[in-house]
Design a protein around this motif. Structure first.
Motif, short mmCIF file in Angstrom:
data_model
loop_
_atom_site.label_atom_id
_atom_site.label_comp_id
_atom_site.label_asym_id
_atom_site.label_seq_id
_atom_site.Cartn_x
_atom_site.Cartn_y
_atom_site.Cartn_z
N PHE A 191 -36.20 36.99 16.11
CA PHE A 191 -37.18 37.04 17.21
C PHE A 191 -36.46 36.65 18.49
CE2 PHE A 191 -37.21 32.83 15.35
CZ PHE A 191 -37.24 31.96 16.44
N GLU A 192 -37.03 37.06 19.63
CA GLU A 192 -36.46 36.68 20.92
C GLU A 192 -37.18 35.44 21.44
OE1 GLU A 192 -36.50 39.98 23.66
OE2 GLU A 192 -34.56 40.64 22.87
N TRP A 193 -36.41 34.58 22.11
CA TRP A 193 -36.97 33.34 22.64
C TRP A 193 -36.27 33.01 23.95
CZ3 TRP A 193 -41.31 31.19 21.40
CH2 TRP A 193 -41.60 29.89 21.80
N LEU A 194 -37.04 32.55 24.93
CA LEU A 194 -36.48 32.17 26.22
C LEU A 194 -35.50 31.01 26.05
CD1 LEU A 194 -39.63 32.27 28.52
CD2 LEU A 194 -37.60 33.71 28.73
N THR A 195 -34.32 31.15 26.63
CA THR A 195 -33.28 30.13 26.52
C THR A 195 -33.79 28.78 27.02
OG1 THR A 195 -31.68 31.89 26.88
CG2 THR A 195 -30.87 29.63 27.07
N GLU A 196 -34.53 28.80 28.13
CA GLU A 196 -35.02 27.53 28.70
C GLU A 196 -36.09 26.87 27.83
OE1 GLU A 196 -38.29 29.06 31.94
OE2 GLU A 196 -36.19 29.52 32.31
N GLU A 197 -36.67 27.64 26.90
CA GLU A 197 -37.71 27.09 26.02
C GLU A 197 -37.18 26.67 24.64
OE1 GLU A 197 -41.02 26.60 26.73
OE2 GLU A 197 -40.62 27.19 28.80
N VAL A 198 -35.86 26.72 24.44
CA VAL A 198 -35.27 26.36 23.15
C VAL A 198 -35.63 24.93 22.73
CG1 VAL A 198 -33.07 25.98 21.92
CG2 VAL A 198 -33.49 28.13 23.14
N PRO A 199 -35.66 23.94 23.65
CA PRO A 199 -36.06 22.60 23.21
C PRO A 199 -37.46 22.57 22.58
CG PRO A 199 -35.00 22.47 25.35
CD PRO A 199 -35.18 23.94 25.03
#
Length: 186
Positions: free
Chosen positions: A51-59
């Motif tokens: 799945f794709e996920w925003l880098t800034e939302e990884v935490p």
């Protein structure tokens, strides 16, 4: 502002000694049947497909996985023989245990309700845990040659999966990003 995304997936990884032996099987497929695509990820059992996920939302993703894993016991895993998704995939068979099925279903539900991560294909078919050794670049002709060699080949490993693993795609291959330990055994 451009928001960058990366591709991730969540899996169970076997211990290093089993990964080494499964990689030797992948190497056999590369050498004898021209199938190298399975090397793009470490040996694993997928729980949540890519799945794709925003880098800034990884935490946020990491916190969600940490919380989920910390509330679950380690999972006993049995690898037994080989199986196939005809006509292009050969894999190490993973025994479907209630513990594994419960973990996978629980993770999918948790990710969907907490973060909105879903995989429409997974909802359409039953979970089929497996550890791929040849796929995608295994031609139909080579599948037909390889499958008789592997369909009755014996292989047996047992291990306890002690954590969830989040993998990230770097544009070429999948790499371990972070591991999330399951509840400690008492």
């Amino acid at each position: 502002m451009d928001k960058s995304k990366s591709r991730y997936f969540i899996a169970l990884l076997p211990p290093k000694d089993i990964r080494t032996q499964v990689n030797e099987i992948k190497q056999y497929f590369a050498d004898h049947y021209g199938s190298r695509a399975a090397f793009k990820s470490p040996p694993h059992i997928t729980l949540q497909p890519p799945f794709e996920w925003l880098t800034e939302e990884v935490p946020v993703l990491e916190e969600c996985l940490s919380e989920f894993a910390s509330e679950r016991p380690s999972v006993p895993i049995t690898l037994s023989g080989f199986a196939a998704f005809v006509p292009r995939v050969i894999y190490v068979n993973v025994i479907k245990t209630p513990a594994l099925l419960t973990l996978q279903a629980g993770l999918m539900t948790h990710l969907e309700t907490t973060l909105g991560i879903t995989d429409p294909k997974s909802k359409q078919r039953p979970y089929a845990p497996h550890m791929t050794v040849a796929f995608r670049d295994l031609s139909r002709q080579n599948f037909k040659a390889a499958w008789p060699e592997f369909q009755d080949r014996e292989l047996h490993f047992e291990f306890t999966a002690g954590n969830l693993t989040l993998l990230i795609h770097d544009g070429k291959q999948w790499n371990i990003h972070r591991e999330f330990p399951f509840q400690p055994a008492f």
